[in-house]
Design an enzyme around this catalytic site. Sequence first.
Site, short mmCIF file in Angstrom:
data_model
loop_
_atom_site.label_atom_id
_atom_site.label_comp_id
_atom_site.label_asym_id
_atom_site.label_seq_id
_atom_site.Cartn_x
_atom_site.Cartn_y
_atom_site.Cartn_z
CD GLN A 77 -0.65 2.93 6.29
OE1 GLN A 77 -0.86 1.72 6.23
NE2 GLN A 77 -1.47 3.81 5.77
CG HIS A 155 1.46 10.61 1.05
ND1 HIS A 155 0.32 11.38 1.03
CD2 HIS A 155 1.05 9.37 1.41
CE1 HIS A 155 -0.71 10.64 1.37
NE2 HIS A 155 -0.30 9.42 1.60
CG ASP A 200 -6.36 4.39 -0.90
OD1 ASP A 200 -5.32 4.64 -1.55
OD2 ASP A 200 -6.34 3.95 0.26
CD GLU A 259 -0.48 9.42 -2.07
OE1 GLU A 259 0.09 8.35 -1.81
OE2 GLU A 259 -1.60 9.71 -1.61
C1 BG6 Z 1 -2.24 6.76 0.77
C2 BG6 Z 1 -2.71 5.33 0.81
O1 BG6 Z 1 -1.04 6.84 0.06
O2 BG6 Z 1 -2.00 7.22 2.10
C3 BG6 Z 1 -3.96 5.24 1.69
O3 BG6 Z 1 -2.97 4.85 -0.49
C4 BG6 Z 1 -3.69 5.80 3.05
O4 BG6 Z 1 -4.38 3.88 1.78
C5 BG6 Z 1 -3.15 7.22 2.90
O5 BG6 Z 1 -4.89 5.81 3.80
C6 BG6 Z 1 -2.81 7.89 4.23
O6 BG6 Z 1 -1.96 7.09 4.97
P1 BG6 Z 1 -1.53 7.52 6.42
O7 BG6 Z 1 -0.67 6.42 6.95
O8 BG6 Z 1 -0.77 8.81 6.29
O9 BG6 Z 1 -2.79 7.72 7.22
#
Ligand code: BG6
Length: 297
Positions: A77, A155, A200, A259
Site C-alpha cells: 500500500q 503524506h 478519508d 496530503e
Molecule cells: C491516506 C489514505 O492517505 O493514508 C487512507 O487516504 C489510509 O486510506 C491512510 O488509511 C494511511 O495509510 P497507511 O498505509 O499509512 O496506513
Amino acid sequence: MATTAAAMAATSVVVLDRGNNTTCTINLHGATVVSWRVNNQEQLFVSKLASFDGKKAIRGGIPFVFPQFGAWSFGPQHGFARITRWHLERAPDRLHNGDVEAIFSLMDNEFTRSIWNYQFRITYRLILREKELHFHIGVYNPSKELSFSFNMLLHTYLKVPDVRRCQITGLHGCHFIDKTRENALYQEGREVVTVNEWTDRIYQHTPQEHVITNVVSGRKMRLHKYNFPDTVIWNPWIDRSREMSDFGDDEFPNMLCVEAGNVTSPVILLPGTAFEASQILQIIIEGNVSRKTKRNR
Ligand code: BG6
C-alpha cells in the site's frame, strides 16, 4: 557543515539545523521527514507507537508515497518509496542566506524492480528556512524505450492540539472521492473544511494553497504546492485508530493529514523525460506574512 554525506549516511537520520532551535530531521528509511521543529516547537505528528525497524512505513512525519497511492496489486500500500532506504546525495549545507539544504535520492534497485520493473531516479531536495520547509521533487525516466506512470504524494501528518478545531481552506467547490463512503464522488459545499469524524477524502483539482488553522500554538500553517493537483484529507478517528498497531487509540485528536499529491490521474513519464513538483509548508506569523515571504524568494 563539517559532516560528510558518507558519515551521515552511515546513520539513519540526517539533521538540518537552521539555528535558534529550528531543525528538520529526515530518516533515510523512506526519506521520511520525522521532525520539523521551529524555535523548538514540533510541527509534525509522529505516533508514540511508530515503528522504526526499517521495515514498516513510519507512522507520522511526512512519508513519501510513490509510485502508488493506496492499495496496490503489485506491492505494498502507498508504494515502496516510504519503505526503502534512500541515499543522501548532498549532506546538509548552509546556503548564503542561512537556510540549510540537503538532497536525497532514490533509484530503481533489485527490490523496486521485483515489484515494479522500471528504471527511475528521484531527487528530493529539502530546504529549511526560519519558518518554512521546502520540498522539491524531481523524477526522471532514464529508459530509452519504456514509459511509466505513477502516483506521488507527500503524506504530511500535522501536529495539532485538537483536530476538531482545525479548518482547512481552499477546498470549497472541489470534487472529492470519499473513501469512507465507498469511493462516491461529492462536491465540497463548505467554505472551510473541518474534521469531526473518520475522514478519508481525495479532493481533486485543488488550488495551489491551503491554510490550516489551529495547528501548534493556535497558529496557522500554509501549504503551498506546485504540480500536485490533489489534496487528501485523512484522520482515522476512534475505530480506525484501534485497528492500527502503530497508532495509539487516543492519538487521533492530535493529528491531521493534509496530503498534496498526484493521485486521481497518474503522471505518465515518457523515456528520457522528467517530472517536477514541490511543496512549501510555512508557519504564518500573523501580520508579518507577505513581507517575509517576499524577502525569502
Ligand atoms: C491516506 C489514505 O492517505 O493514508 C487512507 O487516504 C489510509 O486510506 C491512510 O488509511 C494511511 O495509510 P497507511 O498505509 O499509512 O496506513
